[in-house]
Scaffold this active site. Structure first.
Site, PDB file in Angstrom:
ATOM      1  N   HIS A 104      -0.323  -5.334   6.679  1.00 39.08           N
ATOM      2  CA  HIS A 104      -1.588  -5.261   5.918  1.00 39.08           C
ATOM      3  C   HIS A 104      -2.680  -6.121   6.548  1.00 39.08           C
ATOM      4  O   HIS A 104      -3.497  -6.719   5.847  1.00 39.08           O
ATOM      5  CB  HIS A 104      -1.381  -5.697   4.457  1.00 39.08           C
ATOM      6  CG  HIS A 104      -0.440  -4.827   3.681  1.00 39.08           C
ATOM      7  ND1 HIS A 104      -0.872  -3.764   2.926  1.00 39.08           N
ATOM      8  CD2 HIS A 104       0.909  -4.854   3.546  1.00 39.08           C
ATOM      9  CE1 HIS A 104       0.176  -3.190   2.351  1.00 39.08           C
ATOM     10  NE2 HIS A 104       1.263  -3.822   2.714  1.00 39.08           N
ATOM     11  N   ASN A 177       0.456  -0.802  -3.849  1.00 34.29           N
ATOM     12  CA  ASN A 177       0.088   0.160  -2.814  1.00 34.29           C
ATOM     13  C   ASN A 177      -0.512   1.401  -3.457  1.00 34.29           C
ATOM     14  O   ASN A 177      -0.490   1.541  -4.673  1.00 34.29           O
ATOM     15  CB  ASN A 177       1.327   0.585  -2.011  1.00 34.29           C
ATOM     16  CG  ASN A 177       1.744  -0.456  -0.970  1.00 34.29           C
ATOM     17  OD1 ASN A 177       0.961  -1.304  -0.579  1.00 34.29           O
ATOM     18  ND2 ASN A 177       2.987  -0.362  -0.534  1.00 34.29           N
TER      19      ASN A 177
END
Ligand code: HDE
Length: 719
Positions: A104, A177
């Site tokens: 990420h 997510n």
């Protein structure tokens, strides 16, 4: 005093000396002022410069007289070590970077507010859910997973959706997510998963791509990943905008009410703008046209006051219901169909402020699933349990100090007191002697410091799993975790035919990049457990024989299809948040352009004017400046396109590759093309054939910005 060299300021220097934006430090007025006397005349005696700009200083407050020339021994001599201003500036610059996130790394953040729209005190004692209308500030960071911090915004990838809610009972981080399930069931596999998807260890590529050997090798050996692979190969992984993605807490969490009763919960974020995706060809082209496509889209929308919003929903259920399901709710590779347990909306989040500084906020924000507040608790999901360790640990290595919680973006907005002291980069100055407890300092009239609060403090839900007697220490997974295919099948079969074709084509694309033939065979062998038709299509797309079906640890079952899993079945036909490119050129009719623009904006969309030259150029009825030049504003950047051209200008554009490609792509990406008669010659050249999405300019609003998927078989050979 030696003279400073008098050079002509470079254009960039001119910029640097231009008007500062509010809050921006700026250099002194005379960029060549080696002469303090001259400079002094431009500066007010003690305060700021006459024009209001602050004085430039070093980090210890010493005013700087010259920010252009380092200190030299003579005009052409060596630079002196004594130049503490130069040394401090370069020293600080040399240390500007911190380690990027292991996963990420590429992300975009924004501030906002969360408001409770339905109180649920019966379900949770969490302060934010006690009263309708209760609100708290939030910070959200969206991200891709595999790429580095400087990678592009539109690879095929999962999007991180991490929300920090600064509640009055402490920070609550919902680190989720845009896909409700995960690749693996147990945290112990996470480093392997991440290693496999990142650039390959020896060659250092590919960047931000799952289409390579090691990823597919790993997932094909981990049948539990097949459900998430379906999602990752679907259009969910190539979103149109971060404002148009769903968010999921993924794990089953727990809500605990004031009576101490616990229920399971799954958290959801539903975008008010609806979901929308790109096509793969488009995503690839956007990566070239605008590598910051999603970051820019989010920033510009917020800057324009077009604030993105999400509704927060919860799916609440109890142990008895969970025990009856054909899957284990503690298994993060499984979702709970909304048709089984509806998503109840309890709040709304609005992102209404861009960050002031990317590094200070978006880069330094530290999310941790351990940040929960009383009323919200964990479950024994083995993936979640691993995360509870990982995130605190990773912050120390990224931010370099145990005091990372003091960085403004990470600090809670409610008071916090404890006896933790010192450490690197300590910025708090706690007074008094109370740095331990118990203590009796109060008896000496001193502050005795904070105390634990049994009534309002966080207490862990004790009966965390009725189905686990907790007696044995085992490296083992519960029986139902062995069903690896039922929900992958559920997802695939819940899609429209067009979405299924996208999934099959995405797998063909990715496996075509996999060089190890045995990996391709293994993947297709697994697909046969999901859906025979999918497996056959992929095999045909790779020109390989259908391999023998892989053995399934547990035979898959058929679950009732869920429309909520399909983007297309839920697509909203709206112009809100959508961007329309309008092509014009010399001689175009200004009145028609103005009307169209007003119509689009009236319906909540954005109109972006594109022309061969940025202008202002002469048009019928005046002059008009474009927002973007044609070559730099390909149609992949828009949700729909329109064109208002005089026949001679259109004729001229038939010799411009960028113009032809503009229409070819819009057509191939199934977008609305609204055009005037003059444009026809260009449409012919671009092989745009008539259909319900190719409309006269007056009908633009009717055709809207939805995709015309029925066109796709005409323009693309899907698997
Ligand atoms: Fe993460 N994850 N993760 N993850 N994750 C990180 O934390 C980790 C997992 C997610 O915008 C890291 O601060 C482990 C699931 C997001 O700053 C790291 C496991 C989900 C973000 C880490 C998982 C996520 C991260 C990297 C398996 C969806 C970005 C740097 C047990 C529910 C947050 C950092 C941001 C970031 C570890 C699995 C979401 C290394 C060990 C499942 C959105 O700590």
């Amino acid at each position: 005093m030696p003279n400073s060299p008098k050079t002509t300021p470079s254009p960039s220097l001119d910029n640097a000396l231009g008007k500062p934006r509010p809050g921006q430090a700026r250099p002194p007025i005379d960029e060549h002022a080696g002469n303090g006397g001259e400079l002094h005349q431009d500066i007010a005696e003690d305060g700021d410069h006459h024009d209001g700009a602050a004085h430039l200083t070093d980090n210890f407050g010493h005013r700087i007289a010259d920010n252009q020339n380092s200190l030299r021994a003579g005009e052409r001599g060596p630079t002196l070590l004594e130049d503490f201003i130069l040394r401090e500036k370069i020293f600080h610059f040399d240390h500007e970077r911190i380690p990027e996130r292991i996963v990420h790394a590429r992300g975009s953040g924004a501030h906002g507010v969360f408001e409770c729209t339905r109180a649920i005190p019966d379900l949770t004692k969490a302060s934010i859910f006690q009263q309708k209308g209760a609100s708290c500030p939030v910070f959200v960071r969206f991200s891709t997973v595999a790429g580095g911090a400087g990678s592009v915004d539109t690879p095929r990838d999962v999007r991180g959706f991490a929300v920090k809610l600064y509640t009055d009972s402490g920070n609550w981080d919902l680190v989720g997510n845009n896909i409700p399930v995960f690749f693996i069931q147990d945290a112990i596999k996470f480093p392997d998963l991440v290693h496999s998807v990142k650039m390959e260890a020896d060659r250092g590529y590919p960047q931000a791509a799952s289409a390579h050997d090691t990823f597919w090798d790993f997932v094909s050996l981990m049948p539990e990943s097949m459900h998430m692979v379906m999602w990752a190969m679907s259009d969910r992984a190539i979103p149109r905008s971060l404002r148009m993605i769903e968010g999921f807490g993924v794990h089953t969490f727990r809500l605990v009410n004031a009576a101490g009763e616990g229920r399971f919960v799954k958290f959801h974020w539903k975008p008010v703008l609806g979901m929308a995706s790109t096509t793969w060809d488009e995503a690839v082209k956007i990566a070239g046209a605008d590598p910051d496509f999603h970051r820019r889209d989010l920033f510009e929308a917020i800057a324009a006051g077009d604030f993105p919003q999400w509704d927060m929903g919860v799916q609440v259920f109890d142990e008895a219901w969970a025990a009856k399901q054909p899957y284990d709710v503690l298994d993060a590779t499984k979702l709970i169909p909304e048709e089984e347990i509806p998503v109840e909306i309890v709040g709304r989040m609005t992102l209404n402020r861009n960050v002031d500084n990317f590094f200070a906020e978006t880069e330094q924000v530290a999310f941790m699933p351990t940040n929960v507040i009383p009323g919200i608790d964990f479950t024994n999901d083995p993936l979640l349990q691993g995360r509870l360790f990982s995130y605190l640990d990773t912050q120390k290595s990224r931010l370099g100090t145990a005091n990372f919680h003091q960085i403004p973006i990470n600090a809670p907005k409610c008071p916090f007191h404890n006896f933790q002291r010192d450490g690197m980069m300590q910025t708090l100055v706690p007074a008094g002697r109370a740095n331990y407890e118990p203590n009796s300092l109060a008896e000496a009239g001193e502050d005795s410091g904070p105390r634990a609060c049994p009534e309002t403090g966080f207490t862990s839900f004790t009966a965390n799993d009725e189905r686990n007697d907790g007696s044995a220490k085992l490296r083992i997974r519960a029986e139902l975790f062995a069903d690896h295919y039922s929900q992958a099948r559920l997802f695939y079969r819940s899609q429209t035919a067009n979405e299924q074709a996208h999934i099959a084509s995405a797998i063909v694309f990715e496996l075509s990049k996999v060089q190890m033939a045995h990996v391709r065979i293994r993947v297709v062998a697994r697909l046969r457990n999901i859906d025979e038709d999918l497996a056959s299509r992929v095999a045909a797309g790779l020109a390989m024989d259908l391999p023998e079906k892989a053995e399934a640890a547990r035979a898959p079952i058929d679950m009732k299809r869920s429309d909520a899993l399909s983007i297309q079945k839920q697509a909203t036909d709206t112009l809100k948040g959508r961007k329309v490119g309008i092509l014009f050129a010399e001689g175009s009719d200004k009145a028609s352009i103005d009307t169209l623009k007003a119509e689009i904006e009236g319906a909540g969309g954005t109109a972006f004017l594109v022309a061969p030259m940025i202008g202002p150029i002469r048009v019928k009825g005046g002059t008009l400046a474009a927002d973007g030049q044609l070559a730099g504003s390909p149609s992949v950047l828009f949700d729909a396109v329109a064109s208002i051209l005089m026949p001679d200008a259109a004729e001229k554009l038939t010799r411009d590759g960028a113009a032809i490609q503009w229409f070819m792509d819009a057509f191939a990406h199934c977008k609305t093309i609204a055009h005037c008669k003059g444009t026809q010659v260009l449409l012919d050249k671009a092989h745009v054939s008539p259909d319900e999405g190719v409309v006269p300019i007056e009908d633009f609003l009717k055709a809207g910005t939805k995709r015309h998927w029925a066109r796709e078989p005409k323009v693309r050979d899907l698997a």
